[in-house]
Scaffold this active site. Structure first.
Site, PDB file in Angstrom:
ATOM      1  N   ALA A   1      53.511  74.208  17.687  1.00  0.00           N
ATOM      2  CA  ALA A   1      52.559  75.276  17.371  1.00  0.00           C
ATOM      3  C   ALA A   1      53.244  76.363  16.556  1.00  0.00           C
ATOM      4  O   ALA A   1      54.449  76.606  16.703  1.00  0.00           O
ATOM      5  CB  ALA A   1      51.986  75.871  18.668  1.00  0.00           C
ATOM      6  N   ASP A   2      52.461  76.993  15.702  1.00  0.00           N
ATOM      7  CA  ASP A   2      52.985  78.118  14.932  1.00  0.00           C
ATOM      8  C   ASP A   2      51.838  79.035  14.550  1.00  0.00           C
ATOM      9  O   ASP A   2      50.682  78.605  14.473  1.00  0.00           O
ATOM     10  CB  ASP A   2      53.713  77.640  13.677  1.00  0.00           C
ATOM     11  CG  ASP A   2      54.541  78.763  13.052  1.00  0.00           C
ATOM     12  OD1 ASP A   2      55.625  79.061  13.587  1.00  0.00           O
ATOM     13  OD2 ASP A   2      54.084  79.365  12.054  1.00  0.00           O
ATOM     14  N   GLN A   3      52.191  80.288  14.317  1.00  0.00           N
ATOM     15  CA  GLN A   3      51.211  81.301  13.970  1.00  0.00           C
ATOM     16  C   GLN A   3      51.696  82.091  12.772  1.00  0.00           C
ATOM     17  O   GLN A   3      52.870  82.462  12.696  1.00  0.00           O
ATOM     18  CB  GLN A   3      51.031  82.270  15.150  1.00  0.00           C
ATOM     19  CG  GLN A   3      49.622  82.454  15.597  1.00  0.00           C
ATOM     20  CD  GLN A   3      49.516  83.359  16.819  1.00  0.00           C
ATOM     21  OE1 GLN A   3      50.478  83.972  17.254  1.00  0.00           O
ATOM     22  NE2 GLN A   3      48.333  83.445  17.359  1.00  0.00           N
TER      23      GLN A   3
ATOM     24  N   ALA B   1      48.278  77.195  14.220  1.00  0.00           N
ATOM     25  CA  ALA B   1      48.306  75.760  13.953  1.00  0.00           C
ATOM     26  C   ALA B   1      48.895  75.009  15.132  1.00  0.00           C
ATOM     27  O   ALA B   1      49.815  75.492  15.798  1.00  0.00           O
ATOM     28  CB  ALA B   1      49.130  75.474  12.701  1.00  0.00           C
TER      29      ALA B   1
END
Length: 203
Positions: free
Chosen positions: A79-81, A116
């Site tokens: 996950a990433d932001q 994401a």
């Protein structure tokens, strides 16, 4: 709570985020947390991407694949932001002064959080998704920012945008348009839908 995960090998979260791990645990999905040993900024620079959603997706995939390489057979969630104010991208602040400047830049304006998620297994991407939340921060004075940073402490330095909505960060906003899970960095509903479609959940 018993886990709803069907496979013998546990789910793996390629992150050390307590918020993401809590979201999975609360949904009945105990997981192993294995942070990805990658240089996010170098990967972002090498990719030459500029669109916030593309950057978030690329980094989430890099994390999932990196951990997948050392956890064979496991389903790995990366996950990433990214936070974008118009064309300007924000990263996690390096120290209090940068945190203050970021908050003053965001104050009184609406920014976009792109969250994401990618699921990988044995080096193959099985699922990917990007969700967006629109965050309208209330006007803030320098004194407001000082009080917030004093009370919130160093924990917020690990968050892009210098806030954690599940904590004191909620005081910074006047309007939010988007999924709560997206804001916390793990779009949970599409992730659970994928797990169900893949036959990985008991519910």
């Amino acid at each position: 709570m018993t886990s709803l995960w069907r496979r013998e090998l546990p789910l793996v979260l390629a992150s050390q985020s307590r918020a993401r791990r809590m979201l999975l645990a609360n949904a009945g999905l105990a997981c192993d947390a294995v942070p990805a040993d990658i240089d996010e900024r170098a990967i972002q620079q090498d990719a030459g991407l500029t669109a916030p959603y593309e950057i978030a997706l690329h980094l989430a995939q890099a994390k999932a694949l990196a951990v997948s390489a050392i956890k064979p057979g496991h389903h790995v969630v990366g996950a990433d932001q990214t936070l974008a104010l118009g064309d300007r991208l924000f990263n996690k602040p390096r120290g209090r002064d940068q945190a203050k400047q970021q908050l003053l830049a965001l104050a009184g304006r609406t920014h976009a959080l792109h969250s994401a998620i990618v699921v990988a297994r044995d080096g193959e991407v099985l699922f990917s998704h990007v969700a967006i939340a629109w965050m309208s921060m209330r006007p803030l004075s320098e004194a407001d920012v000082a009080v917030y940073l004093d009370e919130a402490g160093d924990a917020v330095m690990s968050s892009v945008g210098v806030y954690q909505l599940e904590g004191l960060g909620v005081h910074l906003f006047e309007r939010i348009d988007g999924d709560h899970f997206t804001i916390l960095g793990l779009p949970l509903l599409p992730l659970l839908a994928f797990f169900r479609e893949a036959g990985l959940l008991r519910l």
